[in-house]
Design an enzyme around this catalytic site. Structure first.
Site, PDB file in Angstrom:
ATOM      1  N   GLY A 274       0.844  -1.196   0.000  1.00 38.18           N
ATOM      2  CA  GLY A 274       0.000   0.000   0.000  1.00 38.18           C
ATOM      3  C   GLY A 274       0.867   1.228   0.000  1.00 38.18           C
ATOM      4  O   GLY A 274       2.096   1.135  -0.054  1.00 38.18           O
ATOM      5  N   HIS A 275       0.219   2.394   0.062  1.00 34.79           N
ATOM      6  CA  HIS A 275       0.968   3.652  -0.007  1.00 34.79           C
ATOM      7  C   HIS A 275       1.187   4.268   1.367  1.00 34.79           C
ATOM      8  O   HIS A 275       1.629   5.401   1.471  1.00 34.79           O
ATOM      9  CB  HIS A 275       0.277   4.630  -0.958  1.00 34.79           C
ATOM     10  CG  HIS A 275       0.231   4.146  -2.382  1.00 34.79           C
ATOM     11  ND1 HIS A 275      -0.311   4.874  -3.406  1.00 34.79           N
ATOM     12  CD2 HIS A 275       0.667   2.985  -2.949  1.00 34.79           C
ATOM     13  CE1 HIS A 275      -0.212   4.188  -4.558  1.00 34.79           C
ATOM     14  NE2 HIS A 275       0.370   3.036  -4.294  1.00 34.79           N
TER      15      HIS A 275
END
Ligand SMILES: *[C@@H]1O[C@H](CO)[C@@H](O)[C@H](O)[C@H]1NC(C)=O
Length: 412
Positions: A274-275
């Site tokens: 994910g970011h």
């Protein structure tokens, strides 16, 4: 008692009062509610999934359910289009049960005839589950909600995620449904549920006072574009605890586009792909009083990130990160007031009162503190920030108190 003694006593009390004030201030940097592990409400009715489309069966049961109770999806697989959970009512998806979002964009269309297409806007679809203007509703249970983002849409040759990539290539916007959207509500709970493969954001809680996500699992591939995990936006009294989140965009993003977000506790969570743990980029209405503690990030692109730009501005303050461990994170800390390099405007992003304590980063990465100007610098405090040799540490317009050390060791 002589004058000198009383002076000493009052100084002692003065210091004690200051310490208490400091403790009080620290204590407000979180959800103001006392949040404990949620309990699944009793069932008003139990349903058995046939594997076919059961939108109207589930919706009827939700509409008829008494406040304080839950529609219990007890066994099997259900397919559904958009559902609305009424005020006070919950949906309980039991262990082994799957609720699949229909792949038919027509079912999700909100009247603009855009759902499942590219357009200049991205607001053409209703979410799978909508909680709007409700008090005390929730989604509970050890079952799964599968958004089927990678499945070919009915009547099309591509999936929701492929549409999202096409939007990127063509500089357009995809119209894809969110999985769970909560608007203008109070005391909303997500407990134990597994969410996967959302066509767009998994959970957005907008202008909601009292929101708890506890023991939620999100498991979606890193390649699925715009699939944020949990986004509190313009909300207050928020707790995200004991969750495990892997997805294709921000694992958690705290936003404040239309209203301020404050009193947020993000505690005891694990992030995979994910970011990262983000604040922004919509922070124009201000984000404050946030504590992120006991967080492990492994394999995210970013770790801790605060992002805005001159088109949005915004004050982000009273943010504490403590006991955070990261491994294989490319950009472990990024505080950037120029997130979008092409943004125009003269709004000022102001990030101050940002504290990092007991941070351990077990692989080399990029650390960036990019403030707005010397007059409005980022103000951050480092208190036990342990990083790995070979990292880059870049500061511009930043007032940093304390130092990092290149001595991270052990495991997460
Ligand atoms: C947040 O929670 C506190 C404590 O329960 C409560 O007093 C306050 O009204 C809540 N805030 C909002 C905006 O609902």
């Amino acid at each position: 008692m002589g004058l000198q003694d009383s002076g000493h006593v009052s100084r002692t009390w003065f210091v004690a009062a200051l310490l208490m004030l400091a403790a009080l201030h620290q204590a407000t940097a979180k959800d103001l509610r006392q949040v404990t592990e949620p309990k699944i409400p009793a069932a008003c009715t139990s349903l058995k999934g046939s594997g076919g489309d059961e939108t109207s069966v589930i919706q009827k049961a939700l509409t008829a359910c008494a406040k304080g109770k839950a529609v219990h999806l007890a066994s099997g697989t259900f397919v559904s289009g958009p559902l609305t959970i009424p005020s006070g009512v919950s949906l309980w998806i039991d262990s082994g049960v799957t609720l699949k979002a229909s792949s038919n964009p027509k079912l999700f269309d909100n009247g603009k005839n855009l759902c499942g297409t590219l357009s200049s806007s991205n607001s053409g679809c209703n979410p799978l589950i909508h909680i709007n203007g409700a008090t005390g509703s929730g989604v509970y249970g050890k079952g799964t909600i599968d958004g089927q983002g990678g499945v070919t849409m009915t009547g099309k040759s591509i999936s929701w995620w492929e549409l999202a990539h096409e939007a990127q290539e063509k500089n357009s916007n995809q119209n894809c449904p969110r999985l769970i959207e909560i608007d203008n509500s109070k005391d909303i709970t997500l407990y134990q549920i597994t969410l996967k493969n959302s066509p767009n954001f998994h959970v957005v809680a907008s202008q909601t006072y009292g929101f708890t996500a506890w023991g939620v699992t999100i498991n979606t591939p890193s390649t699925a574009r715009n699939t944020d995990g949990i986004d509190p936006a313009g909300s207050q009294n928020v707790t995200i605890a004991h969750c495990s989140i892997s997805t294709g965009d921000d694992n958690v993003a705290i936003k404040a586009g239309n209203a301020a977000t404050k009193y947020v506790s993000i505690t005891s969570n694990t992030f995979g792909v994910g970011h990262g743990m983000s604040i922004g980029s919509e922070v124009n209405s201000g984000v404050s009083d946030v504590t992120v503690s006991s967080l492990t990030l492994q394999g995210t692109t970013n770790g801790i990130r605060i992002k805005s730009d001159r088109s949005r501005g915004g004050l982000v303050t009273g943010i504490t990160y403590s006991s955070v461990c990261m491994k294989n994170v490319a950009n472990p800390i990024v505080l950037d007031t120029a997130y979008s390099k092409t943004a125009t405007g003269s709004k000022i992003p102001d990030f101050k009162g940002i504290t990092f304590s007991n941070i351990k980063v077990l692989s080399a990465g990029k650390f960036v503190f990019n403030g707005y100007s010397d007059a409005v610098p980022i103000e951050a405090t480092l208190n036990g920030v342990h990083i790995t040799k070979g990292s880059t540490w870049t500061t511009s317009h930043a007032k940093i108190t304390g130092k990092y050390t290149e001595d991270a060791s052990g495991s997460c």
